[in-house]
Design a protein around this motif. Structure first.
Motif, mmCIF file in Angstrom:
data_model
loop_
_atom_site.group_PDB
_atom_site.id
_atom_site.type_symbol
_atom_site.label_atom_id
_atom_site.label_comp_id
_atom_site.label_asym_id
_atom_site.label_seq_id
_atom_site.Cartn_x
_atom_site.Cartn_y
_atom_site.Cartn_z
ATOM 1 N N GLN A 158 6.620 0.472 6.487
ATOM 2 C CA GLN A 158 5.332 -0.196 6.394
ATOM 3 C C GLN A 158 5.187 -0.747 4.979
ATOM 4 O OE1 GLN A 158 2.174 2.270 7.955
ATOM 5 N NE2 GLN A 158 3.560 3.103 9.484
ATOM 6 N N LEU A 159 4.961 -2.034 4.891
ATOM 7 C CA LEU A 159 4.924 -2.711 3.597
ATOM 8 C C LEU A 159 3.578 -3.375 3.365
ATOM 9 C CD1 LEU A 159 8.391 -4.540 3.756
ATOM 10 C CD2 LEU A 159 7.872 -2.366 2.643
ATOM 11 N N LEU A 160 3.218 -3.494 2.099
ATOM 12 C CA LEU A 160 2.074 -4.311 1.714
ATOM 13 C C LEU A 160 2.469 -5.782 1.869
ATOM 14 C CD1 LEU A 160 1.137 -2.453 -1.590
ATOM 15 C CD2 LEU A 160 -0.054 -2.293 0.604
ATOM 16 N N SER A 161 1.493 -6.651 1.920
ATOM 17 C CA SER A 161 1.792 -8.088 2.034
ATOM 18 C C SER A 161 2.664 -8.557 0.876
ATOM 19 C CB SER A 161 0.493 -8.898 2.060
ATOM 20 O OG SER A 161 -0.248 -8.577 3.208
ATOM 21 N N GLU A 162 2.401 -8.063 -0.313
ATOM 22 C CA GLU A 162 3.197 -8.445 -1.480
ATOM 23 C C GLU A 162 4.652 -7.981 -1.329
ATOM 24 O OE1 GLU A 162 0.300 -6.852 -1.594
ATOM 25 O OE2 GLU A 162 -1.037 -7.924 -2.956
ATOM 26 N N GLU A 163 4.843 -6.812 -0.704
ATOM 27 C CA GLU A 163 6.199 -6.302 -0.480
ATOM 28 C C GLU A 163 6.926 -7.117 0.594
ATOM 29 O OE1 GLU A 163 5.581 -1.612 -1.615
ATOM 30 O OE2 GLU A 163 4.840 -2.318 0.334
ATOM 31 N N ILE A 164 6.187 -7.583 1.595
ATOM 32 C CA ILE A 164 6.800 -8.469 2.594
ATOM 33 C C ILE A 164 7.237 -9.758 1.906
ATOM 34 C CG2 ILE A 164 6.384 -9.831 4.698
ATOM 35 C CD1 ILE A 164 4.480 -7.556 5.601
ATOM 36 N N ALA A 165 6.386 -10.269 1.017
ATOM 37 C CA ALA A 165 6.743 -11.481 0.268
ATOM 38 C C ALA A 165 7.995 -11.238 -0.576
ATOM 39 C CB ALA A 165 5.580 -11.914 -0.616
ATOM 40 N N THR A 166 8.064 -10.089 -1.228
ATOM 41 C CA THR A 166 9.236 -9.766 -2.040
ATOM 42 C C THR A 166 10.494 -9.705 -1.171
ATOM 43 O OG1 THR A 166 7.881 -8.574 -3.628
ATOM 44 C CG2 THR A 166 10.235 -8.041 -3.597
ATOM 45 N N THR A 167 10.366 -9.110 0.009
ATOM 46 C CA THR A 167 11.501 -9.021 0.937
ATOM 47 C C THR A 167 11.960 -10.411 1.361
ATOM 48 O OG1 THR A 167 10.758 -6.865 1.744
ATOM 49 C CG2 THR A 167 12.254 -8.107 3.176
ATOM 50 N N LEU B 238 10.689 -3.069 10.393
ATOM 51 C CA LEU B 238 9.386 -3.233 9.755
ATOM 52 C C LEU B 238 8.312 -2.751 10.717
ATOM 53 C CD1 LEU B 238 7.582 -4.487 7.477
ATOM 54 C CD2 LEU B 238 7.670 -6.622 8.788
ATOM 55 N N GLY B 239 7.376 -1.975 10.214
ATOM 56 C CA GLY B 239 6.254 -1.514 11.015
ATOM 57 C C GLY B 239 4.985 -2.247 10.616
ATOM 58 N N LEU B 240 4.126 -2.519 11.594
ATOM 59 C CA LEU B 240 2.845 -3.169 11.282
ATOM 60 C C LEU B 240 1.744 -2.135 11.092
ATOM 61 C CD1 LEU B 240 2.850 -6.248 13.705
ATOM 62 C CD2 LEU B 240 3.299 -6.206 11.240
ATOM 63 N N GLY B 241 2.123 -0.883 10.971
ATOM 64 C CA GLY B 241 1.142 0.180 10.805
ATOM 65 C C GLY B 241 1.353 1.241 11.858
ATOM 66 N N ARG B 242 0.489 2.229 11.841
ATOM 67 C CA ARG B 242 0.648 3.345 12.767
ATOM 68 C C ARG B 242 -0.118 3.152 14.064
ATOM 69 N NH1 ARG B 242 -0.059 8.210 8.619
ATOM 70 N NH2 ARG B 242 -0.802 9.163 10.509
ATOM 71 N N VAL C 231 15.230 -13.827 11.297
ATOM 72 C CA VAL C 231 14.541 -13.624 12.573
ATOM 73 C C VAL C 231 13.730 -12.339 12.466
ATOM 74 C CG1 VAL C 231 14.811 -13.227 15.048
ATOM 75 C CG2 VAL C 231 16.355 -14.807 13.862
ATOM 76 N N LEU C 232 12.429 -12.457 12.675
ATOM 77 C CA LEU C 232 11.550 -11.294 12.744
ATOM 78 C C LEU C 232 11.156 -11.165 14.207
ATOM 79 C CD1 LEU C 232 10.426 -12.998 9.918
ATOM 80 C CD2 LEU C 232 9.702 -10.641 9.596
ATOM 81 N N ALA C 233 11.434 -10.021 14.808
ATOM 82 C CA ALA C 233 11.291 -9.907 16.260
ATOM 83 C C ALA C 233 10.481 -8.696 16.687
ATOM 84 C CB ALA C 233 12.674 -9.864 16.910
ATOM 85 N N ILE C 234 9.579 -8.950 17.613
ATOM 86 C CA ILE C 234 8.772 -7.900 18.246
ATOM 87 C C ILE C 234 9.476 -7.520 19.538
ATOM 88 C CG2 ILE C 234 6.547 -7.400 19.314
ATOM 89 C CD1 ILE C 234 5.354 -9.464 17.305
ATOM 90 N N GLY C 235 9.663 -6.238 19.750
ATOM 91 C CA GLY C 235 10.476 -5.750 20.850
ATOM 92 C C GLY C 235 9.772 -5.644 22.177
ATOM 93 N N PRO C 236 10.517 -5.141 23.151
ATOM 94 C CA PRO C 236 9.943 -4.957 24.476
ATOM 95 C C PRO C 236 8.869 -3.864 24.475
ATOM 96 C CG PRO C 236 12.228 -4.163 24.382
ATOM 97 C CD PRO C 236 11.911 -4.759 23.054
ATOM 98 N N ALA C 237 8.128 -3.778 25.551
ATOM 99 C CA ALA C 237 7.003 -2.837 25.637
ATOM 100 C C ALA C 237 7.427 -1.393 25.370
ATOM 101 C CB ALA C 237 6.346 -2.948 27.009
#
Length: 151
Positions: free
Chosen positions: A72-81, A115-119, A94-100
């Motif tokens: 889980q990253l802050l927006s600034e950390e996503i930018a750094t990545t 990458l996680g979008l949170g818990r 490619v940033l991909a959201i998986g199956p259900a």
């Protein structure tokens, strides 16, 4: 660096809600001002995994899978990545959201990172909007645009 926002969404599960598609299209269009960006939907994980190596470029795209066990990253950390990948010469990201039911172990092992979008759990369409907005935000941070005011 070209960015693709991918998601595994079977046709039977695709939303008819125009609001989600409108937002995803808007953030994708905004992100494309900074780097070529598009959005792709796949029927299944095997279809996505077969698509990855068929993409143009000298090397297979760098893949970041969205996963509840991901970092889980802050927006600034996503930018750094994203900036780091761009500066290392990554041709395609490619940033991909998986199956259900989540990504298989095979998919996770092939990914560059998770990458996680949170818990919390988000519906696929909402997760796609959040991902598209965060990619746009990251690109504005890298460009020094005032969209991200730091809070």
């Amino acid at each position: 660096m070209k960015i693709t926002l991918a998601a595994i969404v079977p046709r039977r599960s695709r939303s008819k809600a125009d609001a989600f598609e409108t937002l995803i299209a808007e953030y994708t269009k905004r992100a494309a001002r900074y780097t070529p960006t598009d959005s792709q939907l796949f029927e299944s994980e095997p279809e996505f995994l077969a698509w990855l190596p068929a993409q143009p470029g000298r090397v297979t795209p760098y893949t970041i899978l969205l996963d509840s066990r991901g970092k889980q990253l802050l927006s600034e950390e996503i930018a750094t990545t994203l900036g780091g990948l761009r500066d290392q010469g990554t041709q395609r990201l490619v940033l991909a959201i998986g199956p259900a039911d989540g990504w298989s172990e095979k998919a996770r092992s092939q990914a560059g990172s998770l990458l996680g979008l949170g818990r919390i759990t988000l519906p696929h369409q909402l997760a796609r909007v959040v991902l598209a907005e965060q990619v746009y935000r990251a690109l504005t941070i890298l460009a020094g645009h005032p969209y991200h005011s730091g809070h």
